[in-house]
Motif scaffolding. Structure first.
Motif, PDB file in Angstrom:
ATOM      1  N   VAL A  39       0.845  -1.197   0.000  1.00 38.95           N
ATOM      2  CA  VAL A  39       0.000   0.000   0.000  1.00 38.95           C
ATOM      3  C   VAL A  39       0.878   1.243   0.000  1.00 38.95           C
ATOM      4  CG1 VAL A  39      -1.624   1.344   1.389  1.00 38.95           C
ATOM      5  CG2 VAL A  39      -1.945  -1.119   1.135  1.00 38.95           C
ATOM      6  N   SER A  40       1.915   1.180   0.837  1.00 41.08           N
ATOM      7  CA  SER A  40       2.801   2.328   0.990  1.00 41.08           C
ATOM      8  C   SER A  40       3.519   2.649  -0.324  1.00 41.08           C
ATOM      9  CB  SER A  40       3.793   2.001   2.106  1.00 41.08           C
ATOM     10  OG  SER A  40       4.704   3.017   2.266  1.00 41.08           O
ATOM     11  N   VAL A  41       3.934   1.616  -1.042  1.00 38.43           N
ATOM     12  CA  VAL A  41       4.621   1.841  -2.319  1.00 38.43           C
ATOM     13  C   VAL A  41       3.667   2.520  -3.299  1.00 38.43           C
ATOM     14  CG1 VAL A  41       5.532   0.690  -4.356  1.00 38.43           C
ATOM     15  CG2 VAL A  41       6.332   0.027  -2.090  1.00 38.43           C
ATOM     16  N   THR A  42       2.426   2.044  -3.357  1.00 39.59           N
ATOM     17  CA  THR A  42       1.451   2.633  -4.277  1.00 39.59           C
ATOM     18  C   THR A  42       1.190   4.086  -3.897  1.00 39.59           C
ATOM     19  OG1 THR A  42       0.441   0.470  -4.318  1.00 39.59           O
ATOM     20  CG2 THR A  42      -0.794   2.235  -5.327  1.00 39.59           C
ATOM     21  N   GLU A  43       1.026   4.291  -2.592  1.00 38.57           N
ATOM     22  CA  GLU A  43       0.733   5.634  -2.109  1.00 38.57           C
ATOM     23  C   GLU A  43       1.856   6.603  -2.400  1.00 38.57           C
ATOM     24  OE1 GLU A  43      -1.702   5.698   1.994  1.00 38.57           O
ATOM     25  OE2 GLU A  43       0.442   6.018   2.032  1.00 38.57           O
ATOM     26  N   ARG A  44       3.052   6.119  -2.349  1.00 42.55           N
ATOM     27  CA  ARG A  44       4.203   7.012  -2.464  1.00 42.55           C
ATOM     28  C   ARG A  44       4.877   6.919  -3.823  1.00 42.55           C
ATOM     29  NH1 ARG A  44       6.587   4.770   2.738  1.00 42.55           N
ATOM     30  NH2 ARG A  44       8.534   5.780   2.194  1.00 42.55           N
ATOM     31  N   THR A  45       4.105   6.488  -4.827  1.00 43.80           N
ATOM     32  CA  THR A  45       4.663   6.375  -6.171  1.00 43.80           C
ATOM     33  C   THR A  45       5.308   7.685  -6.613  1.00 43.80           C
ATOM     34  OG1 THR A  45       2.986   4.766  -6.698  1.00 43.80           O
ATOM     35  CG2 THR A  45       4.113   5.766  -8.541  1.00 43.80           C
ATOM     36  N   ARG A  46       4.613   8.792  -6.346  1.00 39.62           N
ATOM     37  CA  ARG A  46       5.124  10.101  -6.761  1.00 39.62           C
ATOM     38  C   ARG A  46       6.448  10.411  -6.054  1.00 39.62           C
ATOM     39  NH1 ARG A  46       2.466  14.039  -9.479  1.00 39.62           N
ATOM     40  NH2 ARG A  46       3.313  16.132  -9.179  1.00 39.62           N
ATOM     41  N   GLU A  47       6.486  10.109  -4.757  1.00 40.09           N
ATOM     42  CA  GLU A  47       7.728  10.331  -4.003  1.00 40.09           C
ATOM     43  C   GLU A  47       8.868   9.510  -4.615  1.00 40.09           C
ATOM     44  OE1 GLU A  47       7.669   9.334   0.245  1.00 40.09           O
ATOM     45  OE2 GLU A  47       9.791   8.803   0.024  1.00 40.09           O
ATOM     46  N   ILE A  48       8.552   8.255  -4.972  1.00 37.72           N
ATOM     47  CA  ILE A  48       9.575   7.407  -5.585  1.00 37.72           C
ATOM     48  C   ILE A  48      10.046   8.035  -6.887  1.00 37.72           C
ATOM     49  CG2 ILE A  48      10.005   5.119  -6.591  1.00 37.72           C
ATOM     50  CD1 ILE A  48       7.828   4.084  -4.563  1.00 37.72           C
TER      51      ILE A  48
END
Lengths: 256, 409
Positions: free
Chosen positions: B308-317
């Motif tokens: 979930v965290s990876v999806t949520e933070r796609t932009r940050e990545i």
């Protein structure tokens, strides 16, 4: 002095010397950015979308270039390729003489880290992270010591006039201030190029002027090459060269 | 080059930002680790108690019981027929090489009187070998000797419970007591032994020379009759040999024919107890395994949240990639987050497990043993869970296309 001339000829006959001289000449004449016949084709199943249809241009060190064109003209796609965020389908793209086609994913990341500073329309700062930590971010990925990172980040924030706002988070800063933090982040690794994608798109006229003047100053004083995408003629007016895109091709390239 | 301290800081910051979510994710690991530690503590507590009982019983112990009688078709039960004698005991010690010591016993329940106090308990007549067989040390005074047995002297050794009930805080050694109105002199006190495997108080007992018991207190159906013979084998390995040798010897001495049943029974108590210990170890393992399942479920919870965290933070990545984060920078960031969740959960779980096993043992009276190994194991396992279940989300994040990640809304 025939003897000196003879010696010079003998020296030039040495293949190692000749090769070194050739390489030296190459470096001297090398463009910062060299794009040859770049194409980018997106395919969605059977449908192919030709975003770039063979674009060639060179940009020299110290230029201030505005890329203009209507939406869908391919200017953003071209910017992404210039920023090594995307790879062209065809053609050659060299940055400081390095052919990006040969680079692996992590090598491209290194090029972005050391050669390119990005400024985006939506600022793209990390939320819940202070201004100075946002500026330090690029240096996390090139192994600088903590002290050096901190000093450089402060220096960069000072250069954009935000030394008082180091510990503010993005949501505590105005749009113009956020964009200046982003510019500080782009400066901090001393990259020779700043790529700005509609940097004033989210800002009012007065703030836009401030940001553009900052770019002009960086270009004049530090010799940083600035390439910006915009569709506003007022913004493009700050540049010294305007490249116009239409339907995936360059239709006009004028220097002032 | 990867900047580990900063990566760790980045990971912890994003965990702090989502406090509630991090806490709930950790809860899975906390419960898993806590359960593993508490269950293993309960299980090894049971094993430890059994092991302690085995050693309190005396090591390598065999018990020989007399046979049964039948009166008018009614079988009287184990030990009802007096078939064992002093002679049997002496012969076993003399002729069975696998036997180290023997102790014939003969006794019954009797009323004790000392001064104005009285107490009823089991009085056992035996030989000095008994204390060797039972590994029973003196707390005060002396054991009785072969000479005491030979001359049937009226001397007694008391267990601690008897001392407590008859003498209180006084020193009983040298005092006299009356057993069934026969005066005896107390020559020693035995060390406290606690409960037997069957839950009896082993310290509630009096020991006197076997001959005194036969002649002066309980009588004998035939001269030299004893009720039970305790045998100590030379080693655990010698137990089976001792059992066989004793069987052969007693059949011969009791003139039992080929087709006749034995008129005695040899019981290998140590073996029975060792079996019990073994089964409690299996139980420990089983409890641990069941608890491990909850640790596994906790790990899946971590993976879920990290995805979930990876999806949520796609932009940050995307931002991080644009400014130069390499594949492993991104991977490590998410791996460390997962690892931090699972290790912090592990530490809290260890605290929870240890304290709950203390609570269990005080509430229920079960002994619990928290072994350092189970702590190390649980902590290590939670680390492995973090890496294992954190890797996939981290891997997924690192393969994002920077331009897609940047445009992600």
């Amino acid at each position: 002095m025939p003897q000196a001339k003879k010696r010079q000829q003998r020296l030039l006959a040495d293949p190692l010397v000749a090769e070194s001289l050739f390489a030296f000449k190459l470096v001297l004449t090398m463009s910062l950015i060299e794009a040859q016949d770049i194409t980018k084709i997106y395919s969605f199943g059977d449908v192919e979308l030709r975003a770039l249809g063979g674009v060639s241009t060179t940009i020299e060190k110290g230029e201030f270039v505005a890329i203009m064109g209507p939406s869908g003209s391919g200017k953003s796609t071209f910017m992404n390729i210039l920023g090594c965020l995307d790879k062209p389908t065809g053609g050659v793209y060299r940055i400081e003489g390095i052919d990006t086609k040969d680079l692996a994913r992590d090598e491209l990341a290194e090029v972005r880290n050391s050669k390119i500073g990005f400024v985006f329309q939506g600022f793209n700062l990390l939320s819940r992270t202070s201004a100075i930590e946002n500026v330090e971010l690029p240096m996390l990925y090139n192994g600088l010591a903590a002290k050096e990172r901190h000093d450089r980040a402060r220096e960069a924030l000072k250069a954009v006039g935000l030394e008082q706002r180091e510990h503010n988070h993005p949501n505590q800063l105005s749009g113009g201030q956020q964009q200046r933090v982003a510019i500080a982040r782009a400066l901090v690794n001393r990259a020779p190029i700043i790529l700005a994608d509609e940097p004033t798109g989210n800002l009012d006229t007065k703030t836009s002027e401030e940001i553009m003047n900052l770019f002009v100053r960086l270009n004049n004083e530090s010799g940083i090459t600035i390439i910006l995408v915009t569709h506003e003629p007022d913004i493009a007016a700050y540049s010294r060269r305007i490249i116009r895109f239409k339907d995936g091709h360059i239709v006009n390239d004028e220097k002032k | 080059m990867i900047n580990l301290p900063s990566t760790i800081r980045i990971a912890f910051r994003s965990l702090r930002v989502n406090k509630m979510r991090s806490a709930l994710t950790m809860l899975g690991i906390i419960i898993g680790v806590g359960a593993v530690i508490a269950m293993i503590a309960v299980g090894s507590g049971a094993s430890a108690r059994i092991a302690e009982q085995i050693s309190s019983m005396g090591s390598n112990l065999l018990i020989i019981l007399p046979g049964t009688t039948t009166a008018g078709g009614v079988r009287m039960g184990m030990g009802s027929q007096p078939t064992l004698s002093m002679g049997d005991a002496e012969a076993i010690l003399r002729e069975c090489p696998a036997v180290e010591a023997v102790a014939p016993t003969h006794g019954g329940v009797a009323q004790l009187v000392a001064g104005h106090m009285n107490w009823s308990t089991g009085v056992t007549g035996t030989t000095p070998g008994f204390f060797l067989v039972r590994d029973w040390q003196l707390a005060a005074g002396r054991y009785f000797t072969d000479q005491d047995v030979k001359s049937a002297t009226k001397v007694a050794l008391l267990g601690q419970t008897v001392v407590d009930n008859l003498f209180g805080d006084q020193n009983p050694v040298g005092q006299s007591i009356r057993i069934k109105n026969v005066p005896f002199q107390v020559i020693g006190v035995l060390e406290r032994k606690g409960q037997s495997p069957q839950g009896q108080d082993q310290d509630d007992a009096v020991y006197i020379p076997v001959t005194t018991a036969q002649k002066k207190l309980f009588g004998a159906q035939f001269p030299g009759m004893v009720r039970i013979i305790l045998v100590k084998a030379r080693s655990t390995d010698a137990l089976n040999a001792a059992e066989r040798q004793i069987g052969d010897l007693l059949r011969q001495r009791h003139h039992i024919g080929q087709k006749q049943d034995n008129d005695f029974t040899v019981r290998n108590l140590t073996q029975i107890m060792q079996t019990a210990e073994q089964s409690s170890k299996v139980m420990t393992l089983l409890l641990g395994a069941i608890a491990s399942v909850s640790l596994l479920v906790g790990g899946i919870g971590i993976m879920n949240i990290m995805l979930v965290s990876v999806t949520e933070r796609t932009r940050e990545i995307g931002i991080r990639m644009a400014i130069g984060a390499k594949t492993w920078d991104i991977r490590l960031q998410f791996l460390i987050e997962a690892l931090a969740l699972s290790l912090m959960g592990g530490v809290i779980g260890i605290i929870l497990g240890v304290s709950s096993s203390v609570v269990i043992s005080t509430m229920s009276g079960w002994p619990t043993v928290v072994s350092p190994l189970s702590i190390v194991l649980a902590f290590g396992f939670s680390g492995v869970v973090g890496i294992f279940f954190g890797f996939y989300p981290a891997y997924k994040a690192s393969l994002l296309n920077p331009i897609d990640a940047l445009r992600y809304e």
